[in-house]
Motif scaffolding. Sequence first.
Motif, PDB file in Angstrom:
ATOM      1  N   ALA A  24     -11.897 -31.018  64.524  1.00 24.45           N
ATOM      2  CA  ALA A  24     -12.587 -30.528  65.721  1.00 24.45           C
ATOM      3  C   ALA A  24     -12.379 -29.027  65.848  1.00 24.45           C
ATOM      4  CB  ALA A  24     -12.077 -31.239  66.973  1.00 24.45           C
ATOM      5  N   VAL A  25     -13.369 -28.378  66.453  1.00 21.31           N
ATOM      6  CA  VAL A  25     -13.256 -26.962  66.810  1.00 21.31           C
ATOM      7  C   VAL A  25     -13.396 -26.883  68.317  1.00 21.31           C
ATOM      8  CG1 VAL A  25     -14.233 -24.648  66.603  1.00 21.31           C
ATOM      9  CG2 VAL A  25     -14.219 -26.175  64.622  1.00 21.31           C
ATOM     10  N   LEU A  26     -12.374 -26.351  68.949  1.00 26.88           N
ATOM     11  CA  LEU A  26     -12.349 -26.158  70.387  1.00 26.88           C
ATOM     12  C   LEU A  26     -12.681 -24.690  70.625  1.00 26.88           C
ATOM     13  CD1 LEU A  26     -11.593 -27.568  73.064  1.00 26.88           C
ATOM     14  CD2 LEU A  26      -9.211 -27.042  72.547  1.00 26.88           C
ATOM     15  N   GLU A  27     -13.804 -24.427  71.297  1.00 20.85           N
ATOM     16  CA  GLU A  27     -14.259 -23.051  71.539  1.00 20.85           C
ATOM     17  C   GLU A  27     -14.072 -22.710  73.009  1.00 20.85           C
ATOM     18  OE1 GLU A  27     -18.372 -20.459  71.780  1.00 20.85           O
ATOM     19  OE2 GLU A  27     -18.399 -22.330  70.646  1.00 20.85           O
ATOM     20  N   TRP A  75     -11.839 -13.995  74.565  1.00 21.46           N
ATOM     21  CA  TRP A  75     -12.965 -14.871  74.255  1.00 21.46           C
ATOM     22  C   TRP A  75     -13.839 -14.224  73.196  1.00 21.46           C
ATOM     23  CZ3 TRP A  75     -14.205 -14.531  80.055  1.00 21.46           C
ATOM     24  CH2 TRP A  75     -13.333 -15.333  80.785  1.00 21.46           C
ATOM     25  N   PRO A  76     -14.485 -14.991  72.387  1.00 20.96           N
ATOM     26  CA  PRO A  76     -14.231 -16.410  72.198  1.00 20.96           C
ATOM     27  C   PRO A  76     -12.970 -16.631  71.362  1.00 20.96           C
ATOM     28  CG  PRO A  76     -15.917 -15.712  70.650  1.00 20.96           C
ATOM     29  CD  PRO A  76     -15.569 -14.509  71.506  1.00 20.96           C
ATOM     30  N   THR A  77     -12.300 -17.708  71.667  1.00 20.34           N
ATOM     31  CA  THR A  77     -11.186 -18.177  70.847  1.00 20.34           C
ATOM     32  C   THR A  77     -11.576 -19.539  70.302  1.00 20.34           C
ATOM     33  OG1 THR A  77      -9.457 -16.968  72.046  1.00 20.34           O
ATOM     34  CG2 THR A  77      -8.776 -18.956  70.862  1.00 20.34           C
ATOM     35  N   LEU A  78     -11.490 -19.678  68.991  1.00 20.95           N
ATOM     36  CA  LEU A  78     -11.776 -20.943  68.315  1.00 20.95           C
ATOM     37  C   LEU A  78     -10.451 -21.531  67.852  1.00 20.95           C
ATOM     38  CD1 LEU A  78     -14.763 -19.842  66.045  1.00 20.95           C
ATOM     39  CD2 LEU A  78     -14.852 -20.821  68.331  1.00 20.95           C
ATOM     40  N   VAL A  79     -10.178 -22.749  68.307  1.00 20.02           N
ATOM     41  CA  VAL A  79      -8.962 -23.459  67.904  1.00 20.02           C
ATOM     42  C   VAL A  79      -9.410 -24.615  67.018  1.00 20.02           C
ATOM     43  CG1 VAL A  79      -6.944 -24.738  68.696  1.00 20.02           C
ATOM     44  CG2 VAL A  79      -7.816 -22.814  70.062  1.00 20.02           C
ATOM     45  N   VAL A  91      -9.734 -15.528  66.867  1.00 21.61           N
ATOM     46  CA  VAL A  91     -10.044 -14.858  68.116  1.00 21.61           C
ATOM     47  C   VAL A  91     -11.099 -13.800  67.818  1.00 21.61           C
ATOM     48  CG1 VAL A  91      -9.113 -13.474  70.013  1.00 21.61           C
ATOM     49  CG2 VAL A  91      -7.705 -15.271  68.976  1.00 21.61           C
ATOM     50  N   ARG A  92     -12.217 -13.884  68.530  1.00 22.42           N
ATOM     51  CA  ARG A  92     -13.350 -12.972  68.351  1.00 22.42           C
ATOM     52  C   ARG A  92     -13.744 -12.844  66.876  1.00 22.42           C
ATOM     53  NH1 ARG A  92     -12.200  -8.326  72.944  1.00 22.42           N
ATOM     54  NH2 ARG A  92     -12.514  -9.752  74.676  1.00 22.42           N
ATOM     55  N   PRO A  93     -14.175 -13.950  66.274  1.00 20.96           N
ATOM     56  CA  PRO A  93     -14.565 -13.891  64.856  1.00 20.96           C
ATOM     57  C   PRO A  93     -15.690 -12.887  64.633  1.00 20.96           C
ATOM     58  CG  PRO A  93     -15.339 -15.926  65.872  1.00 20.96           C
ATOM     59  CD  PRO A  93     -14.452 -15.250  66.870  1.00 20.96           C
ATOM     60  N   GLN A  94     -15.604 -12.190  63.516  1.00 21.28           N
ATOM     61  CA  GLN A  94     -16.571 -11.143  63.194  1.00 21.28           C
ATOM     62  C   GLN A  94     -17.586 -11.553  62.125  1.00 21.28           C
ATOM     63  OE1 GLN A  94     -16.562  -8.103  64.942  1.00 21.28           O
ATOM     64  NE2 GLN A  94     -15.218  -9.387  66.157  1.00 21.28           N
ATOM     65  N   GLY A  95     -17.339 -12.679  61.465  1.00 24.56           N
ATOM     66  CA  GLY A  95     -18.244 -13.095  60.406  1.00 24.56           C
ATOM     67  C   GLY A  95     -18.256 -14.605  60.238  1.00 24.56           C
ATOM     68  N   GLN A  96     -19.384 -15.098  59.764  1.00 24.90           N
ATOM     69  CA  GLN A  96     -19.522 -16.540  59.555  1.00 24.90           C
ATOM     70  C   GLN A  96     -18.553 -17.022  58.489  1.00 24.90           C
ATOM     71  OE1 GLN A  96     -23.597 -17.870  59.510  1.00 24.90           O
ATOM     72  NE2 GLN A  96     -23.090 -19.526  58.111  1.00 24.90           N
TER      73      GLN A  96
END
Length: 111
Positions: A24-27, A75-79, A91-96
């Motif tokens: 799971a990805v918690l956003e 934000w966004p934080t992806l767990v 935290v704050r992803p910059q790329g796919q």
Amino acid sequence: MPYTATHLAQPPAREDIDSLTGAAVLEFGTPWCGHCQRAQPLIEGALKDRGDVAHVKVEDGPGQRLGRSFSVKLWPTLVFLKDGKEVERLVRPQGQQEIADALQVLAAPAG
């Protein structure tokens, strides 16, 4: 359940998150956050073909216990969770690609 475009009306309880099975990805974020809006195409692109990964999109903010229980500060934080346990965080992803790399951690065998 691949990419989810809208935040849940009510955040799940921490116990519900801890009892998830599988990947799971918690956003955490908000609909009005500019960083969150910029990250959406990246998150969607990384999750679009990942029916094996649940995407739980939670609106965060003051007084929101779930975000505090995960020590969310930006934000966004992806767990990234495997069987309810955190295995990776962005935290704050910059790329796919960095999201795809974190998803690979979910697919790796335990150990």
